[in-house]
Design a protein around this motif. Structure first.
Motif, PDB file in Angstrom:
ATOM      1  N   THR A 180      31.452  61.558  12.672  1.00 19.41           N
ATOM      2  CA  THR A 180      32.303  61.006  13.722  1.00 19.41           C
ATOM      3  C   THR A 180      32.729  59.587  13.355  1.00 19.41           C
ATOM      4  N   LEU A 181      33.741  59.091  14.046  1.00 21.04           N
ATOM      5  CA  LEU A 181      34.197  57.724  13.818  1.00 21.04           C
ATOM      6  C   LEU A 181      33.125  56.706  14.199  1.00 21.04           C
ATOM      7  N   ASN A 182      32.292  57.088  15.164  1.00 21.77           N
ATOM      8  CA  ASN A 182      31.176  56.238  15.577  1.00 21.77           C
ATOM      9  C   ASN A 182      30.100  57.113  16.181  1.00 21.77           C
ATOM     10  N   ALA A 183      28.929  56.560  16.367  1.00 21.48           N
ATOM     11  CA  ALA A 183      27.795  57.344  16.857  1.00 21.48           C
ATOM     12  C   ALA A 183      27.744  57.348  18.382  1.00 21.48           C
ATOM     13  N   LYS A 184      27.158  58.387  18.930  1.00 19.20           N
ATOM     14  CA  LYS A 184      26.848  58.461  20.360  1.00 19.20           C
ATOM     15  C   LYS A 184      25.561  57.683  20.583  1.00 19.20           C
ATOM     16  N   THR A 242      23.083  43.583  43.144  1.00 20.79           N
ATOM     17  CA  THR A 242      23.962  42.414  43.040  1.00 20.79           C
ATOM     18  C   THR A 242      25.107  42.745  42.088  1.00 20.79           C
ATOM     19  N   PRO A 243      26.273  43.116  42.616  1.00 19.69           N
ATOM     20  CA  PRO A 243      27.363  43.559  41.738  1.00 19.69           C
ATOM     21  C   PRO A 243      27.942  42.431  40.897  1.00 19.69           C
ATOM     22  N   THR A 244      28.290  42.739  39.664  1.00 18.69           N
ATOM     23  CA  THR A 244      28.961  41.800  38.769  1.00 18.69           C
ATOM     24  C   THR A 244      30.196  42.485  38.193  1.00 18.69           C
ATOM     25  N   ILE A 245      31.196  41.692  37.841  1.00 19.23           N
ATOM     26  CA  ILE A 245      32.416  42.272  37.295  1.00 19.23           C
ATOM     27  C   ILE A 245      32.126  42.921  35.950  1.00 19.23           C
ATOM     28  N   ASP A 246      32.897  43.938  35.624  1.00 21.72           N
ATOM     29  CA  ASP A 246      32.767  44.615  34.339  1.00 21.72           C
ATOM     30  C   ASP A 246      33.866  44.085  33.427  1.00 21.72           C
ATOM     31  N   SER A 247      33.482  43.275  32.468  1.00 22.41           N
ATOM     32  CA  SER A 247      34.428  42.749  31.487  1.00 22.41           C
ATOM     33  C   SER A 247      34.166  43.348  30.106  1.00 22.41           C
ATOM     34  N   THR A 248      33.356  44.416  30.073  1.00 22.51           N
ATOM     35  CA  THR A 248      32.982  45.053  28.810  1.00 22.51           C
ATOM     36  C   THR A 248      33.786  46.312  28.553  1.00 22.51           C
ATOM     37  N   GLY A 249      33.911  47.156  29.582  1.00 29.52           N
ATOM     38  CA  GLY A 249      34.640  48.405  29.422  1.00 29.52           C
ATOM     39  C   GLY A 249      33.931  49.367  28.506  1.00 29.52           C
ATOM     40  N   LEU A 250      34.699  50.135  27.743  1.00 31.96           N
ATOM     41  CA  LEU A 250      34.150  51.117  26.821  1.00 31.96           C
ATOM     42  C   LEU A 250      33.901  50.488  25.457  1.00 31.96           C
ATOM     43  N   SER A 251      32.870  50.969  24.787  1.00 30.18           N
ATOM     44  CA  SER A 251      32.590  50.566  23.412  1.00 30.18           C
ATOM     45  C   SER A 251      33.072  51.674  22.483  1.00 30.18           C
ATOM     46  N   TYR A 252      34.103  51.348  21.697  1.00 29.40           N
ATOM     47  CA  TYR A 252      34.709  52.347  20.815  1.00 29.40           C
ATOM     48  C   TYR A 252      35.437  51.590  19.698  1.00 29.40           C
ATOM     49  N   PRO A 253      35.459  52.132  18.489  1.00 28.79           N
ATOM     50  CA  PRO A 253      36.059  51.409  17.358  1.00 28.79           C
ATOM     51  C   PRO A 253      37.492  50.944  17.630  1.00 28.79           C
ATOM     52  N   GLY A 254      37.700  49.639  17.522  1.00 30.28           N
ATOM     53  CA  GLY A 254      39.023  49.064  17.697  1.00 30.28           C
ATOM     54  C   GLY A 254      39.364  48.632  19.104  1.00 30.28           C
ATOM     55  N   LEU A 255      38.611  49.089  20.104  1.00 30.12           N
ATOM     56  CA  LEU A 255      38.927  48.723  21.484  1.00 30.12           C
ATOM     57  C   LEU A 255      38.491  47.290  21.768  1.00 30.12           C
ATOM     58  N   PRO A 256      39.417  46.419  22.164  1.00 28.99           N
ATOM     59  CA  PRO A 256      39.029  45.064  22.573  1.00 28.99           C
ATOM     60  C   PRO A 256      38.448  45.088  23.979  1.00 28.99           C
ATOM     61  N   ALA A 257      37.964  43.960  24.449  1.00 32.09           N
ATOM     62  CA  ALA A 257      37.481  43.866  25.838  1.00 32.09           C
ATOM     63  C   ALA A 257      38.641  44.142  26.789  1.00 32.09           C
ATOM     64  N   PRO A 258      38.342  44.605  28.000  1.00 32.67           N
ATOM     65  CA  PRO A 258      39.408  44.913  28.948  1.00 32.67           C
ATOM     66  C   PRO A 258      40.306  43.708  29.214  1.00 32.67           C
ATOM     67  N   ALA A 259      41.607  43.927  29.216  1.00 31.09           N
ATOM     68  CA  ALA A 259      42.557  42.859  29.529  1.00 31.09           C
ATOM     69  C   ALA A 259      42.420  42.410  30.970  1.00 31.09           C
ATOM     70  N   THR A 260      42.000  43.330  31.847  1.00 30.03           N
ATOM     71  CA  THR A 260      41.713  43.025  33.248  1.00 30.03           C
ATOM     72  C   THR A 260      40.341  43.575  33.583  1.00 30.03           C
ATOM     73  N   SER A 261      39.470  42.758  34.160  1.00 31.91           N
ATOM     74  CA  SER A 261      38.116  43.204  34.523  1.00 31.91           C
ATOM     75  C   SER A 261      38.134  43.926  35.858  1.00 31.91           C
ATOM     76  N   SER A 262      37.000  44.519  36.195  1.00 31.54           N
ATOM     77  CA  SER A 262      36.871  45.191  37.485  1.00 31.54           C
ATOM     78  C   SER A 262      36.784  44.164  38.616  1.00 31.54           C
ATOM     79  N   ASN A 263      36.971  44.621  39.835  1.00 31.60           N
ATOM     80  CA  ASN A 263      36.826  43.760  41.009  1.00 31.60           C
ATOM     81  C   ASN A 263      35.348  43.533  41.326  1.00 31.60           C
ATOM     82  N   SER A 264      34.613  44.635  41.453  1.00 31.21           N
ATOM     83  CA  SER A 264      33.155  44.603  41.641  1.00 31.21           C
ATOM     84  C   SER A 264      32.715  43.643  42.739  1.00 31.21           C
ATOM     85  N   SER A 265      33.381  43.674  43.872  1.00 31.16           N
ATOM     86  CA  SER A 265      32.997  42.815  44.997  1.00 31.16           C
ATOM     87  C   SER A 265      32.006  43.496  45.927  1.00 31.16           C
TER      88      SER A 265
END
Length: 544
Positions: A180-184, A242-265
Motif C-alpha cells: 500500500t501507499l502507507n500502512a494502516k 473538554t472539546p478541542t478543535i481538530d486541526s489535524t484531519g486525516l493522516s495520508y501521504p501528501g495531505l496537508p493539515a486542514p485549511a479550515t479546522s473543526s468548530n468543536s464548541s
C-alpha cells in the motif's frame, strides 16, 4: 457468442469506427492548440479528446435486452448489499458486506485478499455487460465494527474514473493490506483504492488514518471528480469531556493539515470534513465544513461539473448560511461546494415545530436534477405539494423532495403515509430515475400491518399487501412530483414475514434496463443475522 450477440457487436463496431475516425480527424486538426495536460475534463487538455473517443465507444455498448441473475450467500449468515453502479462499459459494479466467503465462478477467494475471521468483510465485484459472469471479486477488509443492518449504500463507496478504473472507499478494521501507499496504523482506518475495472488489478491503495476517538464510523462517502481526483468525506467528532478543535484531519501521504479546522464548541460534536486525493493516490488538500450544531451527517456526496453536492441532516447552520428551521434539532439540508470547497449555496428543509423527528434517507442526481427521500413526523408548509401529509402531528410519513439543483431552493415536496399508522423507520429500498420512462421510482416498505396508504386516489393504486414487509413501487412525475402510480406487492409469504425478498438498491444501466439487488431471508426472526443477496437484470420492457 450467439448470432444475435454477434450482430449487435458488429453494429457497435461500425458505430465506433465512425466515431473514432470523426474524433481522430478533429483531434488531428486541433491538436496543435492543445496543452499537454492530463485532465480529461479540460477541453484544452490533450487527453480531453482521447477521453471523448473512449467514452463514445463505451456509450455505444448498451445492451437493453440483457438478462441474468447471480445469487450470492448461503442464507445462514448476514449479507448486506450496499452500492450498485452501472458503468459506461456496460459492466456493473456491486459492493456489500458479508459474514461468509461468497462463491463466484466456482471460487470463494478474492483476487487479492480473502475473507477474514468469519466476520463481516467488505466485498466488491464486477459483472460483465452481458450479465453472464462475474469478472472479478475482492475482499477489501474486515468491517466488523458495527455496520448497521439497514446500512447506507456508501458504507462502501464506488465511483468511476474517466478511463473506466474504479475508486473504492470504506472504513475497515482488522489486518491491513501490504503493498500500500502507507500502512494502516489504527484499529479503524479508511481504505481507499483504485482498481482496473476489467482485470481487478490494483492501480494504487492506501489508508487514511486518524485517532479513532475523533471520527464516526458512519456518514462517510467518496466521489470521483471530472478531473479524476478522489474527493472523500467523513464525520469528525470532538472529545466527550473538554472539546478541542481538530486541526489535524486525516493522516495520508501528501495531505496537508486542514485549511479550515473543526468548530468543536460542543462535547461529542459531529462535523463533516472533506479531503482530495489525486488520480495517482497522493493527497492534495483537506478541510472541515464547520457547523455549530451538535451533529451534521451527510447521506449524499456527489461531484457534478466543478462542484460537490451534499445532502444530509444538521442540527444548526453552516457559516454564512442562515435559515435552519429549528436549531438544536436535526433538519435536512442540501448544499453546493465550489472548487475551493467553500459553500456556494445551502438550504435547510423541515418544520419549525419542536420535537420533530426528521431523517434524510436517500438522494439521487439524474438529468441535472436532485431528488431526496426522507422520513418526517410533522407537517410543514412546502411549495407545490400535491400529496399532503397524512395523519396528525407525530405520525411518521415518507417525504419526497425536489430542490433546485443549482440554487438549492425547494421546488416541490410530496408526502406518503397513512392517517392511523407510522410508515417504517427504515428505507431499505431505493430512489431511482428511469430515463426511458421519464419517471422517478421509489421502492419503499408499506406499513407493517398492510394498512394501505391514505389520501391517494384509488385509481393510482394497483395490487395489495397483507403480510409483513410489503413493498410499494412509487412512480412519480419528476417535474411536478405528482404520483403516477403506486404498485403494491408482497415482500414475504405469510403473516410472520417469512421467506422475504425486497429491493435493497437499484441502478439503470441503459434504455430503462435496471440492475437490481435483492436481499432475501428465510425467517423474519433472523432477518438481522441471516440474509443472502441476488443481483439481477431483465429487458427494459419487462420492468413493472
Amino acid at each position: 457468442m450467439d448470432l444475435e450477440r454477434t450482430m449487435v457487436s458488429h453494429s457497435r463496431i461500425r458505430k465506433f469506427a465512425f466515431l473514432f475516425l470523426s474524433l481522430f480527424y478533429l483531434s488531428f486538426s486541433f491538436g496543435h492548440c492543445k496543452l499537454d495536460l492530463n485532465n480529461p475534463s479540460d477541453p484544452r487538455s490533450r487527453s480531453f479528446l482521447e477521453t471523448a473517443i473512449w467514452n463514445a465507444y463505451l456509450n455505444s455498448r448498451c445492451i437493453p435486452d440483457a438478462r441474468g441473475s447471480f445469487s450470492l450467500g448461503t442464507g445462514n449468515t448476514l449479507i448486506v448489499p450496499l452500492s450498485i453502479r452501472a458503468l459506461r462499459s456496460g459492466n456493473t459494479v456491486v459492493t456489500a458486506v458479508t459474514q461468509e466467503p461468497l462463491v463466484w465462478n466456482g471460487n470463494t477467494y478474492g483476487i487479492h485478499n480473502n475473507h477474514q475471521n468469519s466476520a463481516l468483510n467488505g466485498v466488491v465485484f464486477v459483472i460483465d455487460r452481458y450479465f453472464s459472469r462475474i469478472l472479478w471479486l475482492d475482499y477489501i477488509g474486515e468491517m466488523s465494527y458495527g455496520v448497521e443492518t439497514w446500512a447506507h449504500p456508501d458504507v462502501i463507496s464506488v465511483d468511476e474514473y474517466s478511463n473506466g478504473d474504479l475508486g473504492f472507499f470504506a472504513l475497515v478494521n482488522g489486518t491491513g493490506r501490504t503493498n500500500t501507499l502507507n500502512a494502516k496504523t489504527g484499529t479503524l482506518a479508511f481504505f481507499l483504492s483504485r482498481y482496473n475495472q476489467y482485470s481487478g488489478e490494483i492501480v494504487w491503495q492506501g489508508y487514511a488514518n486518524k485517532d479513532n476517538t475523533r471520527f464516526s464510523n458512519k456518514g462517510y462517502s467518496m466521489t470521483v471528480t471530472p478531473s479524476d481526483q478522489m474527493a472523500i468525506l467523513y464525520q469528525g467528532i470532538s472529545e466527550a469531556s473538554t472539546p478541542t478543535i481538530d486541526s489535524t484531519g486525516l493522516s495520508y501521504p501528501g495531505l496537508p493539515a486542514p485549511a479550515t479546522s473543526s468548530n468543536s464548541s460542543l462535547a461529542s460534536q459531529k462535523e463533516i470534513a472533506i479531503a482530495l486525493v489525486d488520480g495517482s493516490g497522493h493527497g492534495i488538500s483537506q478541510k472541515f465544513l464547520p457547523n455549530t450544531g451538535l451533529s451534521t451527517e451527510a447521506f449524499f456526496f456527489k461531484s457534478y461539473l466543478d462542484r460537490i453536492l451534499i445532502v444530509g441532516d444538521t442540527f444548526n447552520e453552516f457559516a454564512s448560511f442562515s435559515g435552519h428551521p429549528r436549531p438544536t434539532e436535526a433538519r435536512g439540508f442540501y448544499g453546493i461546494l465550489n472548487s475551493s470547497f467553500n459553500w456556494d449555496a445551502v438550504s435547510y428543509y423541515g418544520p419549525t415545530t419542536a420535537s420533530t423527528t426528521y431523517k434524510t434517507q436517500k438522494a439521487i442526481l439524474n438529468n441535472e436534477e436532485i431528488f431526496i427521500a426522507s422520513l418526517i413526523d410533522q407537517p410543514y408548509s412546502t411549495p407545490n405539494t400535491i400529496h399532503l401529509y397524512q395523519g396528525s402531528s407525530g405520525r411518521r410519513n415518507y417525504q419526497i423532495l425536489k430542490p433546485d439543483q443549482s440554487s438549492t431552493s425547494l421546488l416541490w415536496s410530496q408526502y406518503l403515509g397513512t392517517t392511523g399508522y407510522n410508515v417504517p423507520d427504515v428505507l431499505p429500498g431505493n430512489l431511482i430515475y428511469n430515463n426511458a420512462r421519464g419517471e422517478v421510482v421509489g421502492n419503499l416498505l408499506t406499513v407493517d400491518n398492510g394498512t394501505p396508504f391514505t389520501g391517494i386516489s384509488p385509481a393510482l393504486i394497483s395490487g395489495s399487501v397483507q403480510y409483513a414487509l410489503g413493498q410499494a413501487r412509487l412512480k412519480m412525475n419528476p417535474s411536478t412530483g405528482a404520483f403516477n402510480q403506486i404498485q403494491l406487492y408482497e415482500g414475504s409469504s405469510d403473516v410472520s414475514g417469512n421467506n422475504g425478498r425486497f429491493i435493497s438498491n437499484q441502478a439503470e444501466v441503459c434504455s430503462g434496463r435496471m440492475v437490481t439487488i435483492f436481499n432475501l431471508f428465510n425467517s423474519f426472526s433472523t432477518i438481522t443475522t441471516a440474509r443472502w443477496m441476488e443481483v439481477s437484470t431483465r429487458p427494459a420492457a419487462e420492468e413493472p
